[in-house]
Enzyme design. Structure first.
Site, PDB file in Angstrom:
ATOM      1  N   ARG A  20       3.769   1.283  -2.054  1.00  0.00           N
ATOM      2  CA  ARG A  20       4.844   1.007  -1.107  1.00  0.00           C
ATOM      3  C   ARG A  20       4.221   0.592   0.218  1.00  0.00           C
ATOM      4  O   ARG A  20       3.237   1.204   0.666  1.00  0.00           O
ATOM      5  CB  ARG A  20       5.733   2.242  -0.877  1.00  0.00           C
ATOM      6  CG  ARG A  20       6.725   2.533  -2.001  1.00  0.00           C
ATOM      7  CD  ARG A  20       7.826   1.480  -2.122  1.00  0.00           C
ATOM      8  NE  ARG A  20       8.747   1.756  -3.211  1.00  0.00           N
ATOM      9  CZ  ARG A  20       8.645   1.281  -4.452  1.00  0.00           C
ATOM     10  NH1 ARG A  20       7.642   0.483  -4.773  1.00  0.00           N
ATOM     11  NH2 ARG A  20       9.549   1.567  -5.359  1.00  0.00           N
ATOM     12  N   GLU A  54       8.569  -5.590   4.189  1.00  0.00           N
ATOM     13  CA  GLU A  54       8.836  -6.604   3.152  1.00  0.00           C
ATOM     14  C   GLU A  54      10.320  -6.889   2.915  1.00  0.00           C
ATOM     15  O   GLU A  54      10.658  -7.951   2.391  1.00  0.00           O
ATOM     16  CB  GLU A  54       8.172  -6.210   1.824  1.00  0.00           C
ATOM     17  CG  GLU A  54       8.807  -5.013   1.129  1.00  0.00           C
ATOM     18  CD  GLU A  54       8.140  -4.709  -0.216  1.00  0.00           C
ATOM     19  OE1 GLU A  54       6.912  -4.614  -0.257  1.00  0.00           O
ATOM     20  OE2 GLU A  54       8.869  -4.562  -1.206  1.00  0.00           O
ATOM     21  N   HIS A  87       5.443  -8.180  -4.210  1.00  0.00           N
ATOM     22  CA  HIS A  87       6.037  -7.092  -5.010  1.00  0.00           C
ATOM     23  C   HIS A  87       6.302  -7.556  -6.445  1.00  0.00           C
ATOM     24  O   HIS A  87       7.423  -7.474  -6.938  1.00  0.00           O
ATOM     25  CB  HIS A  87       7.330  -6.576  -4.352  1.00  0.00           C
ATOM     26  CG  HIS A  87       7.581  -5.129  -4.651  1.00  0.00           C
ATOM     27  ND1 HIS A  87       7.946  -4.219  -3.691  1.00  0.00           N
ATOM     28  CD2 HIS A  87       7.518  -4.419  -5.815  1.00  0.00           C
ATOM     29  CE1 HIS A  87       8.089  -3.026  -4.237  1.00  0.00           C
ATOM     30  NE2 HIS A  87       7.838  -3.119  -5.533  1.00  0.00           N
ATOM     31  N   ASP A 129       0.390  -5.753  -2.789  1.00  0.00           N
ATOM     32  CA  ASP A 129       1.569  -6.231  -3.514  1.00  0.00           C
ATOM     33  C   ASP A 129       2.834  -5.788  -2.789  1.00  0.00           C
ATOM     34  O   ASP A 129       3.941  -6.127  -3.186  1.00  0.00           O
ATOM     35  CB  ASP A 129       1.579  -5.680  -4.947  1.00  0.00           C
ATOM     36  CG  ASP A 129       2.720  -6.266  -5.767  1.00  0.00           C
ATOM     37  OD1 ASP A 129       2.830  -7.522  -5.810  1.00  0.00           O
ATOM     38  OD2 ASP A 129       3.527  -5.504  -6.333  1.00  0.00           O
ATOM     39  N   CYS A 180       0.457   6.607  -4.759  1.00  0.00           N
ATOM     40  CA  CYS A 180       1.370   7.734  -4.507  1.00  0.00           C
ATOM     41  C   CYS A 180       2.704   7.177  -4.019  1.00  0.00           C
ATOM     42  O   CYS A 180       2.782   6.039  -3.574  1.00  0.00           O
ATOM     43  CB  CYS A 180       0.760   8.694  -3.486  1.00  0.00           C
ATOM     44  SG  CYS A 180       0.335   7.922  -1.936  1.00  0.00           S
ATOM     45  N   PRO A 181       3.759   7.963  -4.107  1.00  0.00           N
ATOM     46  CA  PRO A 181       5.058   7.467  -3.649  1.00  0.00           C
ATOM     47  C   PRO A 181       5.158   7.483  -2.132  1.00  0.00           C
ATOM     48  O   PRO A 181       4.344   8.148  -1.465  1.00  0.00           O
ATOM     49  CB  PRO A 181       6.057   8.461  -4.259  1.00  0.00           C
ATOM     50  CG  PRO A 181       5.286   9.689  -4.541  1.00  0.00           C
ATOM     51  CD  PRO A 181       3.840   9.329  -4.659  1.00  0.00           C
ATOM     52  N   ASP A 215      -4.810  13.922  -5.028  1.00  0.00           N
ATOM     53  CA  ASP A 215      -3.388  14.100  -5.306  1.00  0.00           C
ATOM     54  C   ASP A 215      -2.998  15.499  -4.851  1.00  0.00           C
ATOM     55  O   ASP A 215      -3.867  16.365  -4.707  1.00  0.00           O
ATOM     56  CB  ASP A 215      -3.123  13.939  -6.828  1.00  0.00           C
ATOM     57  CG  ASP A 215      -1.667  13.617  -7.139  1.00  0.00           C
ATOM     58  OD1 ASP A 215      -0.789  14.332  -6.637  1.00  0.00           O
ATOM     59  OD2 ASP A 215      -1.417  12.649  -7.878  1.00  0.00           O
TER      60      ASP A 215
HETATM   61  P1  NAD Z   1       4.155   9.171 -10.469  1.00  0.00           P
HETATM   62  O1  NAD Z   1       5.233  10.047  -9.927  1.00  0.00           O
HETATM   63  O2  NAD Z   1       3.803   9.255 -11.908  1.00  0.00           O
HETATM   64  O3  NAD Z   1       2.797   9.421  -9.635  1.00  0.00           O
HETATM   65  C1  NAD Z   1       2.769   9.565  -8.246  1.00  0.00           C
HETATM   66  C2  NAD Z   1       1.664  10.548  -7.912  1.00  0.00           C
HETATM   67  O4  NAD Z   1       1.540  10.613  -6.489  1.00  0.00           O
HETATM   68  C3  NAD Z   1       1.961  11.974  -8.411  1.00  0.00           C
HETATM   69  O5  NAD Z   1       0.876  12.455  -9.165  1.00  0.00           O
HETATM   70  C4  NAD Z   1       2.169  12.752  -7.133  1.00  0.00           C
HETATM   71  O6  NAD Z   1       1.758  14.118  -7.224  1.00  0.00           O
HETATM   72  C5  NAD Z   1       1.288  11.962  -6.179  1.00  0.00           C
HETATM   73  N1  NAD Z   1       1.549  12.295  -4.777  1.00  0.00           N
HETATM   74  C6  NAD Z   1       2.693  12.724  -4.202  1.00  0.00           C
HETATM   75  N2  NAD Z   1       2.481  12.981  -2.899  1.00  0.00           N
HETATM   76  C7  NAD Z   1       1.182  12.709  -2.656  1.00  0.00           C
HETATM   77  C8  NAD Z   1       0.378  12.785  -1.498  1.00  0.00           C
HETATM   78  N3  NAD Z   1       0.849  13.216  -0.323  1.00  0.00           N
HETATM   79  N4  NAD Z   1      -0.913  12.417  -1.601  1.00  0.00           N
HETATM   80  C9  NAD Z   1      -1.432  12.009  -2.797  1.00  0.00           C
HETATM   81  N5  NAD Z   1      -0.706  11.928  -3.924  1.00  0.00           N
HETATM   82  C10 NAD Z   1       0.584  12.275  -3.841  1.00  0.00           C
HETATM   83  O7  NAD Z   1       4.556   7.706 -10.052  1.00  0.00           O
HETATM   84  P2  NAD Z   1       4.029   6.337 -10.673  1.00  0.00           P
HETATM   85  O8  NAD Z   1       4.939   5.903 -11.773  1.00  0.00           O
HETATM   86  O9  NAD Z   1       2.576   6.442 -10.935  1.00  0.00           O
HETATM   87  O10 NAD Z   1       4.285   5.341  -9.450  1.00  0.00           O
HETATM   88  C11 NAD Z   1       3.551   5.455  -8.240  1.00  0.00           C
HETATM   89  C12 NAD Z   1       4.184   4.566  -7.193  1.00  0.00           C
HETATM   90  O11 NAD Z   1       3.994   3.205  -7.570  1.00  0.00           O
HETATM   91  C13 NAD Z   1       5.711   4.689  -7.065  1.00  0.00           C
HETATM   92  O12 NAD Z   1       6.065   5.763  -6.211  1.00  0.00           O
HETATM   93  C14 NAD Z   1       6.096   3.376  -6.448  1.00  0.00           C
HETATM   94  O13 NAD Z   1       6.085   3.496  -5.049  1.00  0.00           O
HETATM   95  C15 NAD Z   1       4.968   2.433  -6.888  1.00  0.00           C
HETATM   96  N6  NAD Z   1       5.441   1.350  -7.773  1.00  0.00           N
HETATM   97  C16 NAD Z   1       5.217   0.069  -7.390  1.00  0.00           C
HETATM   98  C17 NAD Z   1       5.642  -0.986  -8.208  1.00  0.00           C
HETATM   99  C18 NAD Z   1       5.380  -2.432  -7.856  1.00  0.00           C
HETATM  100  O14 NAD Z   1       5.937  -3.337  -8.498  1.00  0.00           O
HETATM  101  N7  NAD Z   1       4.537  -2.737  -6.892  1.00  0.00           N
HETATM  102  C19 NAD Z   1       6.311  -0.703  -9.406  1.00  0.00           C
HETATM  103  C20 NAD Z   1       6.504   0.649  -9.762  1.00  0.00           C
HETATM  104  C21 NAD Z   1       6.063   1.671  -8.934  1.00  0.00           C
END
Ligand code: NAD
Length: 337
Positions: free
Chosen positions: A237, A266, A298, A261, A208-209, A176
Site C-alpha cells: 500500500r 494513487e 497497482h 506498484d 504488510c497491510p 512481522d
Molecule cells: P496477510 O494478512 O496474509 O499478511 C500480512 C502480514 O503483515 C501478516 O503476517 C501480518 O501479521 C503482518 N503485519 C501486520 N502488521 C504488521 C506490522 N506492523 N509490521 C510488520 N508486519 C505486520 O496479507 P497478504 O495477503 O499477504 O497481503 C499483504 C498486503 O498486500 C495487503 O494488506 C495489501 O495491502 C497488499 N496487496 C497488494 C496488492 C496489489 O495489487 N498491489 C494486491 C493484494 C494485496
C-alpha cells in the site's frame, strides 16, 4: 439482488459476469466506471449492495449517504480494507465483506518482476536494443544469489515472495508482528527485529497491510537505518511509505533502487488515462523522473487467476449475505493491530 459496482473497467465486468452467471442465483449487477466518492454515491440509490475496489472512498460521509439510500452490504473486491471507515460502517449497521485471499502468487511474482527490472535495467535494455543500440554501459546489475532480502510482513504474499527469492539463493530476513511457520520453514529464513532487517538487507520488500501502526513505516528515520544503495520494493500500500523521505533517500544515494506498484496519493492517478493531460502531482512527477525508479500502477494483482478468484469470492460473499448464511469473509471491528 441489485448490486452497484463502482470503479469498474472492462476486465472487472468480464470476470464478474462469468462468476455471476455460474452462481446458483445470479445478481443484478450495475456497473459504474466512476470511483465511489461524495459526488457519485447517489448512483447507488436503492441498491442493497455496493461493490468497491482499492481506490474508492468509503469514508464516514459516503457511507452515511449509502446507508440512507438503503445500502446494507459493502462488498470489497480486494483484501485490504484501509479505504473503508470500519467504525462508521459498524455504527451505520453496514456489513462489510472482502476477498481475503486470491492468488498471492500474482503479487509476489510482480514484486520479483520489479526487482529483476531494477537490477538488470530491463526497461532501459529493451528500449536500447529497439533503438539499435547494443552497448552495455549503464546496465550493470548484481547477482541476486547471496544477496540479503528483508521481507516486512510475512503473511501469504510475503511468504510466497520469500520462497521465490530463496530460489535465487538469497538470504532471507523477516519482520512481522506474528510469526508464520511457512516463513520459518524456508531454508535459511529467519525472523529479526525491524532495525536488524533494515541494517542488513540489500533488498527490502513491503508485504504488510496499511494500518495505523504501519502508516509511513518507511520514513526519514527508518531510511537512515538502511544499507547504502538499498533496493526498496512496495507492492503493498502506498501509504506505508513517506514518498518525500524516499525521494530524499534517492537524491543522497542512500536508496539505490525503488520499485513501486502502489503510491501514497494513487487515488488521484491510478486506473485512469492521463496520457493526453497534465499530471498535477509534482511529487509523483519527481519520483518518476529518477532513472532508478520503476513504477507500475497497482497491477500486481492483475492476473487472470487472481481476477477469477476475486470475482468468484465477491459473488459468493454477496450470495451468502442475501441468503442469510454465515459471512466467512466479513471484516469486523476491532481490526487487528
Ligand atoms: P496477510 O494478512 O496474509 O499478511 C500480512 C502480514 O503483515 C501478516 O503476517 C501480518 O501479521 C503482518 N503485519 C501486520 N502488521 C504488521 C506490522 N506492523 N509490521 C510488520 N508486519 C505486520 O496479507 P497478504 O495477503 O499477504 O497481503 C499483504 C498486503 O498486500 C495487503 O494488506 C495489501 O495491502 C497488499 N496487496 C497488494 C496488492 C496489489 O495489487 N498491489 C494486491 C493484494 C494485496
Amino acid at each position: 439482488m441489485k448490486v452497484a459496482v463502482f470503479s469498474t473497467r472492462s476486465y472487472d465486468r468480464q470476470f464478474l459476469e462469468l462468476a455471476n452467471q455460474a452462481a446458483a442465483s445470479a445478481h443484478d449487477l450495475e456497473y459504474f466506471e466512476t470511483q465511489l466518492n461524495k459526488k457519485t454515491a447517489s448512483l447507488a440509490n436503492g441498491f442493497p449492495c455496493v461493490c468497491i475496489f482499492v481506490n474508492d472512498i468509503a469514508d464516514e460521509t459516503n457511507l452515511k449517504i449509502l446507508a440512507e439510500q438503503g445500502t446494507k452490504l459493502i462488498a470489497l473486491r480486494c483484501a485490504g480494507y484501509n479505504m473503508i471507515d470500519m467504525q462508521a460502517a459498524s455504527q451505520l449497521g453496514l456489513k462489510v465483506v472482502r476477498v481475503p485471499a486470491y492468488s498471492p502468487y500474482a503479487v509476489a511474482e510482480h514484486a520479483v518482476g520489479l526487482i529483476l527490472m531494477l537490477n538488470r535495467k530491463l526497461n532501459k535494455a529493451y528500449n536500447r536494443v529497439r533503438d539499435d543500440n547494443f552497448t552495455l554501459d549503464g546496465l550493470l546489475g548484481f547477482d541476486l544469489h547471496e544477496s540479503t532480502v528483508g521481507v516486512i510482513g510475512t503473511g501469504k504474499i510475503g511468504t510466497i515472495f520469500a520462497q521465490i527469492m530463496q530460489g535465487f539463493g538469497c538470504h532471507l530476513l523477516g519482520y512481522d508482528v506474528y510469526t508464520n511457520e511457512h516463513f520459518t520453514a524456508i531454508a535459511g529464513a529467519k525472523y529479526v527485529d525491524l532495525p536488524e532487517l533494515l541494517a542488513k538487507s540489500d533488498i527490502i520488500s513491503l508485504h504488510c497491510p496499511l494500518l495505523p501502526s504501519t502508516h509511513n513505516l518507511i520514513n526519514q528515520e527508518t531510511i537512515k537505518q538502511m544499507k547504502q544503495g538499498v533496493m526498496l520494493i512496495n507492492t503493498s500500500r502506498g501509504q506505508l511509505v513517506d514518498t518525500r523521505a524516499v525521494i530524499d533517500g534517492i537524491k543522497t544515494g542512500k536508496i539505490g533502487y525503488v520499485g513501486l506498484d502502489v503510491y501514497e496519493e494513487e487515488e488521484e492517478l491510478f486506473f485512469q488515462d492521463y496520457s493526453d493531460g497534465i499530471i498535477q502531482d509534482e511529487t509523483f512527477q519527481l519520483l518518476q523522473s529518477f532513472q532508478n525508479v520503476v513504477i507500475t500502477a497497482h497491477q500486481a494483482f492483475f492476473t487472470k487467476d487472481a481476477l477469477t478468484a476475486i470475482a468468484q469470492t465477491t459473488i459468493a460473499n454477496i450470495s451468502s449475505w442475501e441468503q442469510g448464511n454465515e459471512l466467512t469473509n466479513e471484516v469486523k471491528i476491532p481490526v487487528a493491530n
